[in-house]
Design a protein around this motif. Structure first.
Motif, PDB file in Angstrom:
ATOM      1  N   SER A  97     -12.886  -8.802   3.362  1.00  0.00           N
ATOM      2  CA  SER A  97     -14.094  -8.811   3.603  1.00  0.00           C
ATOM      3  C   SER A  97     -14.629  -8.360   5.141  1.00  0.00           C
ATOM      4  O   SER A  97     -15.834  -8.180   5.292  1.00  0.00           O
ATOM      5  CB  SER A  97     -15.085 -10.105   3.195  1.00  0.00           C
ATOM      6  N   PHE A  98     -13.833  -7.916   5.707  1.00  0.00           N
ATOM      7  CA  PHE A  98     -14.081  -7.446   7.175  1.00  0.00           C
ATOM      8  C   PHE A  98     -14.431  -5.876   7.087  1.00  0.00           C
ATOM      9  O   PHE A  98     -13.966  -5.236   5.919  1.00  0.00           O
ATOM     10  CB  PHE A  98     -13.112  -7.558   8.257  1.00  0.00           C
ATOM     11  N   ALA A  99     -15.029  -5.107   8.061  1.00  0.00           N
ATOM     12  CA  ALA A  99     -15.166  -3.733   8.120  1.00  0.00           C
ATOM     13  C   ALA A  99     -13.791  -3.017   7.378  1.00  0.00           C
ATOM     14  O   ALA A  99     -12.637  -3.449   8.087  1.00  0.00           O
ATOM     15  CB  ALA A  99     -15.729  -2.991   9.181  1.00  0.00           C
ATOM     16  N   GLY A 100     -13.661  -1.737   7.109  1.00  0.00           N
ATOM     17  CA  GLY A 100     -12.469  -1.155   6.832  1.00  0.00           C
ATOM     18  C   GLY A 100     -11.972  -0.495   7.972  1.00  0.00           C
ATOM     19  O   GLY A 100     -12.804  -0.076   8.854  1.00  0.00           O
ATOM     20  N   LEU A 101     -10.810   0.111   7.941  1.00  0.00           N
ATOM     21  CA  LEU A 101     -10.364   1.003   9.006  1.00  0.00           C
ATOM     22  C   LEU A 101      -9.813   2.241   8.552  1.00  0.00           C
ATOM     23  O   LEU A 101      -8.944   2.305   7.714  1.00  0.00           O
ATOM     24  CB  LEU A 101      -9.051   0.010   9.723  1.00  0.00           C
ATOM     25  N   ASP A 102     -10.357   3.330   9.074  1.00  0.00           N
ATOM     26  CA  ASP A 102      -9.724   4.793   8.491  1.00  0.00           C
ATOM     27  C   ASP A 102      -8.381   4.788   9.089  1.00  0.00           C
ATOM     28  O   ASP A 102      -8.200   4.544  10.287  1.00  0.00           O
ATOM     29  CB  ASP A 102     -10.800   5.868   8.880  1.00  0.00           C
ATOM     30  N   VAL A 103      -7.607   5.416   8.181  1.00  0.00           N
ATOM     31  CA  VAL A 103      -6.019   5.722   8.563  1.00  0.00           C
ATOM     32  C   VAL A 103      -5.781   7.209   8.145  1.00  0.00           C
ATOM     33  O   VAL A 103      -6.195   7.536   7.174  1.00  0.00           O
ATOM     34  CB  VAL A 103      -5.092   4.764   8.238  1.00  0.00           C
ATOM     35  N   VAL A 104      -4.957   7.813   8.875  1.00  0.00           N
ATOM     36  CA  VAL A 104      -4.417   9.250   8.741  1.00  0.00           C
ATOM     37  C   VAL A 104      -3.288   9.153   7.382  1.00  0.00           C
ATOM     38  O   VAL A 104      -3.364   9.922   6.475  1.00  0.00           O
ATOM     39  CB  VAL A 104      -3.958   9.829   9.833  1.00  0.00           C
ATOM     40  N   SER A 105      -2.657   8.162   7.594  1.00  0.00           N
ATOM     41  CA  SER A 105      -1.410   8.120   6.704  1.00  0.00           C
ATOM     42  C   SER A 105      -1.265   6.623   6.532  1.00  0.00           C
ATOM     43  O   SER A 105      -1.621   5.790   7.304  1.00  0.00           O
ATOM     44  CB  SER A 105      -0.272   8.507   7.121  1.00  0.00           C
ATOM     45  N   ALA A 106      -0.680   6.187   5.350  1.00  0.00           N
ATOM     46  CA  ALA A 106      -0.177   4.804   5.062  1.00  0.00           C
ATOM     47  C   ALA A 106       0.945   4.722   4.087  1.00  0.00           C
ATOM     48  O   ALA A 106       1.107   5.542   3.270  1.00  0.00           O
ATOM     49  CB  ALA A 106      -1.491   4.117   4.174  1.00  0.00           C
ATOM     50  N   GLU A 107       1.677   3.659   4.521  1.00  0.00           N
ATOM     51  CA  GLU A 107       2.743   3.156   3.622  1.00  0.00           C
ATOM     52  C   GLU A 107       2.515   2.577   2.057  1.00  0.00           C
ATOM     53  O   GLU A 107       1.415   1.630   2.309  1.00  0.00           O
ATOM     54  CB  GLU A 107       3.909   2.343   4.219  1.00  0.00           C
ATOM     55  N   VAL A 108       2.990   2.948   0.998  1.00  0.00           N
ATOM     56  CA  VAL A 108       2.539   2.321   0.013  1.00  0.00           C
ATOM     57  C   VAL A 108       3.686   1.344  -0.432  1.00  0.00           C
ATOM     58  O   VAL A 108       4.903   1.899  -0.510  1.00  0.00           O
ATOM     59  CB  VAL A 108       2.246   3.463  -1.281  1.00  0.00           C
ATOM     60  N   LEU A 109       3.342   0.052  -0.643  1.00  0.00           N
ATOM     61  CA  LEU A 109       4.213  -0.957  -0.976  1.00  0.00           C
ATOM     62  C   LEU A 109       3.866  -1.465  -2.645  1.00  0.00           C
ATOM     63  O   LEU A 109       2.977  -0.941  -2.852  1.00  0.00           O
ATOM     64  CB  LEU A 109       4.077  -2.132  -0.156  1.00  0.00           C
ATOM     65  N   PRO A 110       4.774  -2.114  -2.940  1.00  0.00           N
ATOM     66  CA  PRO A 110       4.306  -2.339  -4.387  1.00  0.00           C
ATOM     67  C   PRO A 110       3.243  -3.134  -4.729  1.00  0.00           C
ATOM     68  O   PRO A 110       2.625  -3.171  -5.732  1.00  0.00           O
ATOM     69  CB  PRO A 110       5.721  -3.455  -4.888  1.00  0.00           C
ATOM     70  N   TRP A 111       2.847  -3.797  -3.593  1.00  0.00           N
ATOM     71  CA  TRP A 111       1.353  -4.526  -3.689  1.00  0.00           C
ATOM     72  C   TRP A 111       0.266  -3.804  -2.924  1.00  0.00           C
ATOM     73  O   TRP A 111      -0.780  -4.569  -2.821  1.00  0.00           O
ATOM     74  CB  TRP A 111       1.609  -5.880  -3.235  1.00  0.00           C
ATOM     75  N   GLY A 112       0.312  -2.640  -2.458  1.00  0.00           N
ATOM     76  CA  GLY A 112      -0.792  -2.132  -2.034  1.00  0.00           C
ATOM     77  C   GLY A 112      -0.291  -1.272  -0.718  1.00  0.00           C
ATOM     78  O   GLY A 112       0.825  -0.966  -0.374  1.00  0.00           O
ATOM     79  N   LEU A 113      -1.457  -0.946  -0.163  1.00  0.00           N
ATOM     80  CA  LEU A 113      -0.882  -0.080   1.102  1.00  0.00           C
ATOM     81  C   LEU A 113      -0.554  -1.375   2.046  1.00  0.00           C
ATOM     82  O   LEU A 113      -1.119  -2.311   2.462  1.00  0.00           O
ATOM     83  CB  LEU A 113      -2.413   0.643   2.018  1.00  0.00           C
ATOM     84  N   ALA A 114       0.305  -0.886   3.156  1.00  0.00           N
ATOM     85  CA  ALA A 114       0.671  -1.806   4.505  1.00  0.00           C
ATOM     86  C   ALA A 114      -0.356  -2.058   5.249  1.00  0.00           C
ATOM     87  O   ALA A 114      -1.143  -1.376   5.497  1.00  0.00           O
ATOM     88  CB  ALA A 114       1.798  -0.908   5.143  1.00  0.00           C
ATOM     89  N   GLY A 115      -0.511  -3.425   5.682  1.00  0.00           N
ATOM     90  CA  GLY A 115      -1.592  -3.752   6.541  1.00  0.00           C
ATOM     91  C   GLY A 115      -2.761  -3.951   5.688  1.00  0.00           C
ATOM     92  O   GLY A 115      -3.950  -4.465   6.277  1.00  0.00           O
ATOM     93  N   ASP A 116      -2.983  -3.903   4.377  1.00  0.00           N
ATOM     94  CA  ASP A 116      -4.235  -4.183   3.715  1.00  0.00           C
ATOM     95  C   ASP A 116      -4.329  -5.684   3.262  1.00  0.00           C
ATOM     96  O   ASP A 116      -3.430  -6.024   2.441  1.00  0.00           O
ATOM     97  CB  ASP A 116      -4.306  -3.304   2.398  1.00  0.00           C
ATOM     98  N   ARG A 117      -5.317  -6.486   3.620  1.00  0.00           N
ATOM     99  CA  ARG A 117      -5.656  -7.481   3.040  1.00  0.00           C
ATOM    100  C   ARG A 117      -4.516  -8.600   3.031  1.00  0.00           C
ATOM    101  O   ARG A 117      -4.674  -9.489   1.655  1.00  0.00           O
ATOM    102  CB  ARG A 117      -6.548  -7.458   1.644  1.00  0.00           C
ATOM    103  N   ARG A 118      -3.829  -8.827   3.940  1.00  0.00           N
ATOM    104  CA  ARG A 118      -3.048 -10.045   3.986  1.00  0.00           C
ATOM    105  C   ARG A 118      -3.669 -11.196   4.828  1.00  0.00           C
ATOM    106  O   ARG A 118      -2.848 -12.271   4.619  1.00  0.00           O
ATOM    107  CB  ARG A 118      -1.716  -9.327   4.866  1.00  0.00           C
ATOM    108  N   TRP A 119      -4.756 -10.934   5.358  1.00  0.00           N
ATOM    109  CA  TRP A 119      -5.358 -11.933   6.006  1.00  0.00           C
ATOM    110  C   TRP A 119      -6.882 -12.138   5.288  1.00  0.00           C
ATOM    111  O   TRP A 119      -7.338 -11.223   4.541  1.00  0.00           O
ATOM    112  CB  TRP A 119      -5.804 -11.260   7.595  1.00  0.00           C
TER     113      TRP A 119
END
Length: 265
Positions: A13-35
């Protein structure tokens, strides 16, 4: 068709962060909504109730820690609470999470005007994708509401803008909080897809995305309006809900980048 935008939301629910590339993990993008943010009773707090959350930002740091910023005062670096006690939380299918600590709680509470706590999900493998949202056995999820990733298309947004009245400025894609955006040339073609490939990584389309009041909050002014729900209700209403975007579940892992080729079937 190409991947035109990648966004992660380190804190739900915070503002998003634009990234140029991202690692796809089985549960989504690395760094996405773990907090996530909870109240004193463990109930999740989101921008649906507290618009000011969209004015705060979080950035994952190289060592795994988190940098919080926004509002009055200095940014705050938060250590990943790997050794912190588990506390009860009300995120669906997520019984507990780890407390980030008093300093982070005080920082957030001061900016949101309420007593809240910051928590971290230690293991996304413990949370399943709800079958009601197209989840299959073995599919896992971060603290995202309903699916590991959300895909939207520029063609669909262009059509939505064309449907709105002339007095409505073009809608910002940020309102829809996608993880991946593709260009394409046919509005809402994504709702006919069953599988997507982005930069060589394969995904399954799990479900269509029903839209909530959060889309009516302007991401810059944080004020609420009637769009896009007003127009979606005229043109994109079914089963008592309005729809925009599709939820994806990774079938393979790897790295995806803005500019990658995108294909679907």
């Amino acid at each position: 068709m190409h991947l035109t935008q990648l966004r992660i939301y380190p804190v739900k629910s915070f503002a998003g962060l634009d990234v140029v590339s991202a690692e796809v993990l089985p549960w989504g993008l690395a760094g996405d909504r773990r907090w996530g943010v909870i109240d004193a009773n463990g109930v999740p707090v989101t921008a649906r109730e507290v618009n000011a959350m969209l004015g705060l930002s979080a950035e994952p740091l190289a060592d795994g820690d988190l940098l919080l910023s926004g509002g009055a005062g200095d940014p705050l670096r938060v250590d990943v609470p790997t050794d912190a006690p588990a506390i009860a939380v009300g995120f669906s299918r997520q019984g507990t999470a780890l407390a980030a600590g008093d300093e982070a709680d005080d920082w957030l509470s001061a900016r949101l005007g309420a007593s809240v706590r910051l928590v971290w999900q230690p293991d996304p493998r413990a949370r399943t994708v709800n079958p009601n949202n197209g989840g299959l056995p073995g599919e896992r999820l971060t603290l995202a509401d309903a699916g590991p990733l959300l895909l939207t298309s520029e063609a669909s947004l262009t059509q939505l803008d064309a449907w709105t009245d002339d007095a409505t400025p073009p809608l910002d894609m940020r309102r829809f909080r996608p993880n991946v955006v593709v260009d394409g040339d046919t509005p809402f073609a994504e709702e006919q897809w069953t599988h997507v490939e982005l930069g060589g990584v394969s995904f399954r389309v799990a479900s269509h995305c029903d839209r909530c009041v959060m889309t009516t909050i302007d991401p810059d002014t944080l004020t609420r309006g009637k769009e896009p729900i007003k127009t979606l209700a005229r043109h994109r209403r079914r089963d008592g809900k309005t729809w925009f975007g599709v939820r994806l579940v990774p079938l393979t892992t790897g790295t995806i980048s803005v500019g990658d080729a995108a294909s679907a079937r």
